[in-house]
Write a protein that holds these residues in place. Structure first.
Motif, PDB file in Angstrom:
ATOM      1  N   UNK A 175      15.657  48.925 -15.861  1.00  0.00           N
ATOM      2  CA  UNK A 175      15.548  47.672 -16.152  1.00  0.00           C
ATOM      3  C   UNK A 175      14.343  47.257 -16.883  1.00  0.00           C
ATOM      4  N   UNK A 176      13.207  48.082 -17.214  1.00  0.00           N
ATOM      5  CA  UNK A 176      11.847  48.112 -17.711  1.00  0.00           C
ATOM      6  C   UNK A 176      11.024  46.999 -16.852  1.00  0.00           C
ATOM      7  N   UNK A 177      11.289  47.394 -15.416  1.00  0.00           N
ATOM      8  CA  UNK A 177      10.654  46.385 -14.696  1.00  0.00           C
ATOM      9  C   UNK A 177       9.851  47.416 -13.710  1.00  0.00           C
ATOM     10  N   UNK A 178       9.078  48.406 -14.469  1.00  0.00           N
ATOM     11  CA  UNK A 178       8.163  49.395 -13.556  1.00  0.00           C
ATOM     12  C   UNK A 178       7.141  48.492 -12.940  1.00  0.00           C
ATOM     13  N   UNK A 179       6.740  47.409 -13.220  1.00  0.00           N
ATOM     14  CA  UNK A 179       5.707  46.366 -12.437  1.00  0.00           C
ATOM     15  C   UNK A 179       6.361  46.153 -11.433  1.00  0.00           C
ATOM     16  N   UNK A 180       7.337  46.030 -10.780  1.00  0.00           N
ATOM     17  CA  UNK A 180       7.732  45.758  -9.562  1.00  0.00           C
ATOM     18  C   UNK A 180       7.881  46.915  -8.446  1.00  0.00           C
ATOM     19  N   UNK A 181       7.695  48.261  -9.152  1.00  0.00           N
ATOM     20  CA  UNK A 181       8.041  49.290  -8.285  1.00  0.00           C
ATOM     21  C   UNK A 181       6.927  49.544  -7.003  1.00  0.00           C
ATOM     22  N   UNK A 182       5.662  48.942  -7.288  1.00  0.00           N
ATOM     23  CA  UNK A 182       4.764  48.911  -6.073  1.00  0.00           C
ATOM     24  C   UNK A 182       5.264  47.893  -4.953  1.00  0.00           C
ATOM     25  N   UNK A 183       6.192  47.193  -5.074  1.00  0.00           N
ATOM     26  CA  UNK A 183       6.360  46.341  -3.924  1.00  0.00           C
ATOM     27  C   UNK A 183       7.824  46.775  -3.060  1.00  0.00           C
ATOM     28  N   UNK A 184       8.157  48.174  -3.556  1.00  0.00           N
ATOM     29  CA  UNK A 184       9.368  48.711  -3.042  1.00  0.00           C
ATOM     30  C   UNK A 184       8.826  49.660  -1.952  1.00  0.00           C
ATOM     31  N   UNK A 185       9.133  49.568  -0.571  1.00  0.00           N
ATOM     32  CA  UNK A 185       8.472  50.408   0.392  1.00  0.00           C
ATOM     33  C   UNK A 185       9.745  50.943   1.228  1.00  0.00           C
ATOM     34  N   UNK A 186       9.455  52.137   1.339  1.00  0.00           N
ATOM     35  CA  UNK A 186      10.386  53.251   2.154  1.00  0.00           C
ATOM     36  C   UNK A 186      10.115  52.986   3.594  1.00  0.00           C
ATOM     37  N   UNK A 187      10.955  52.625   4.393  1.00  0.00           N
ATOM     38  CA  UNK A 187      10.645  52.444   5.769  1.00  0.00           C
ATOM     39  C   UNK A 187      11.174  53.671   6.824  1.00  0.00           C
ATOM     40  N   UNK A 188      10.018  53.952   7.472  1.00  0.00           N
ATOM     41  CA  UNK A 188      10.102  55.410   8.039  1.00  0.00           C
ATOM     42  C   UNK A 188       9.988  55.033   9.646  1.00  0.00           C
ATOM     43  N   UNK A 189      10.143  53.861  10.150  1.00  0.00           N
ATOM     44  CA  UNK A 189       9.990  53.404  11.704  1.00  0.00           C
ATOM     45  C   UNK A 189      11.269  53.896  12.267  1.00  0.00           C
ATOM     46  N   UNK A 190      11.008  54.112  13.750  1.00  0.00           N
ATOM     47  CA  UNK A 190      11.825  54.670  14.598  1.00  0.00           C
ATOM     48  C   UNK A 190      12.865  53.665  15.229  1.00  0.00           C
TER      49      UNK A 190
END
Length: 392
Positions: free
Chosen positions: A233-248
């Motif tokens: 989508x040419x929205x690479x500027x928003x990738x830093x706001x995506x977080x992978x949750x690894x909590x239990x």
């Protein structure tokens, strides 16, 4: 997927692994039956049930092709469609209970910044874009971009989009439509011509806007798919706001989604000040009653009633969004003697309704003093969806 605003749950979206949604699908279908008495037809598209197509859902091009002048009323359905005839339709509403899914020939293809209307000649701007200068700019760009006879709607995300972004999104949609046309030309009905993106991609495209702080994902595969989709989508500027949750702790438990959802689905929902509202959903309408919940017969009675009604005015629009309640909603606020207090409650209600991306409008106050709201229907209510989830 859950959407949280200011720490409060406002929307939940489900996708069933064993049931592909039909809304948004475009088909080349075959007219199965024409019902003059109902002013409608049933169109077979290869799904479990044929689609219900009302006469008013036929676009002007069909009327012209049959020799009728648009704008002079809707001709009899039997003069517009014949059994066995091919027609390109889009599903606008899922079937509910015994009712068939509903179709339209007024097609729409949503992108990030535009909704392309290949069969309607009009330009429109999202009602959430309130800046008149921006709206004028987008209208002008839309008129420059759209082909003759087609239309464009500027979405909320277009508010801060550059001209390059707007052009790119339009060209993508135009290419998508040309692909639909080519597939339709070479296919016999019934044939699926287009299916919208899955839930994750649709939410990212439509809701992951500049004012979103973070997008939290607990599945590594989906996380990577979202990052790839943002590049697409040419929205690479928003990738830093995506977080992978690894909590239990499960993600929805960690952020209180399950607890808030369970409370919001109750008939009786408490207000922070001690009052409560009751919500009764029926097929005809939804009735919401506001109660103080405790004895307020003291010197601050008017103040207590006002505070209860203000809390309810802020909560009710959120409940409508969360529970996907649509149609007619009637609210019985606690009676207020002061006209200024009534105006304050109604103003708060109207302001909160504006936050809803689904059109929700304050209609007025009935002779009995009840507040009437309408909300556009978009799919099944959450209570119906949760019932299906329990059964599946």
């Amino acid at each position: 997927m859950a959407i949280i605003e200011n720490g409060e749950l406002v929307e939940v979206h489900f996708e069933f692994p064993n049931r592909r949604p039909l809304v948004g699908n475009i088909y080349k279908g075959k007219v199965e039956t024409v019902l003059p008495g109902m002013g409608a037809a049933f169109v077979q598209v290869g799904e479990k049930k044929p689609l219900f197509l009302a006469a008013h859902e036929l676009h002007e091009g069909i009327l012209k092709a049959k020799g009728f002048e648009p704008g002079r009323g809707i001709p009899p359905i039997q003069k517009l469609l014949k059994p066995g005839e091919s027609v390109i339709v889009q599903v606008r509403r899922e079937g509910v209970g015994e009712k068939n899914p509903q179709a339209t020939t007024k097609l729409s293809l949503p992108g990030r910044y535009w909704v392309f209307l290949p069969t309607e000649d009009r330009v429109s701007i999202s009602r959430r874009i309130e800046d008149r200068a921006v709206a004028r700019r987008l209208r002008q760009i839309a008129r420059e971009l759209k082909p003759a006879g087609a239309g464009l709607i500027a979405r909320t995300a277009a508010l801060h989009a550059s001209r390059d972004d707007l052009d790119r999104d339009f060209n993508y949609l135009l290419g998508l439509w040309k692909g639909v046309q080519e597939l339709a030309a070479e296919s016999s009905p019934p044939k699926l011509l287009y299916s919208p993106p899955d839930l994750a991609r649709s939410i990212v495209r439509d809701r992951f806007l500049e004012d979103v702080d973070s997008l939290i994902v607990d599945d590594e595969t989906v996380y990577q798919e979202i990052l790839d989709f943002l590049d697409y989508l040419h929205l690479g500027r928003l990738k830093g706001r995506v977080r992978l949750y690894r909590g239990t702790i499960p993600l929805f438990v960690r952020y209180g989604v399950e607890e808030e959802l369970a409370q919001a689905m109750q008939r009786k929902i408490p207000l922070k000040g001690g009052g409560f509202i009751t919500v009764d959903e029926t097929e005809a309408l939804t009735a919401i009653d506001v109660n103080t919940g405790s004895d307020v017969k003291h010197k601050n009675q008017a103040s207590a009633i006002l505070n209860t009604n203000l809390e309810a005015a802020r909560l009710i629009p959120r409940i409508l969004r969360l529970r996907k309640i649509s149609g007619i909603i009637v609210v019985d606020f606690v009676d207020m003697a002061n006209e200024k207090d009534r105006e304050k409650v109604i103003a708060t209600l109207k302001e909160e309704l504006k936050k809803d991306r689904v059109p929700a409008d304050f209609i007025g106050i009935t002779k009995l003093g009840l507040v009437e709201i309408t909300r556009k229907k978009e799919g099944e209510s959450l209570s119906a969806l949760l019932s299906e989830l329990e059964e599946s």
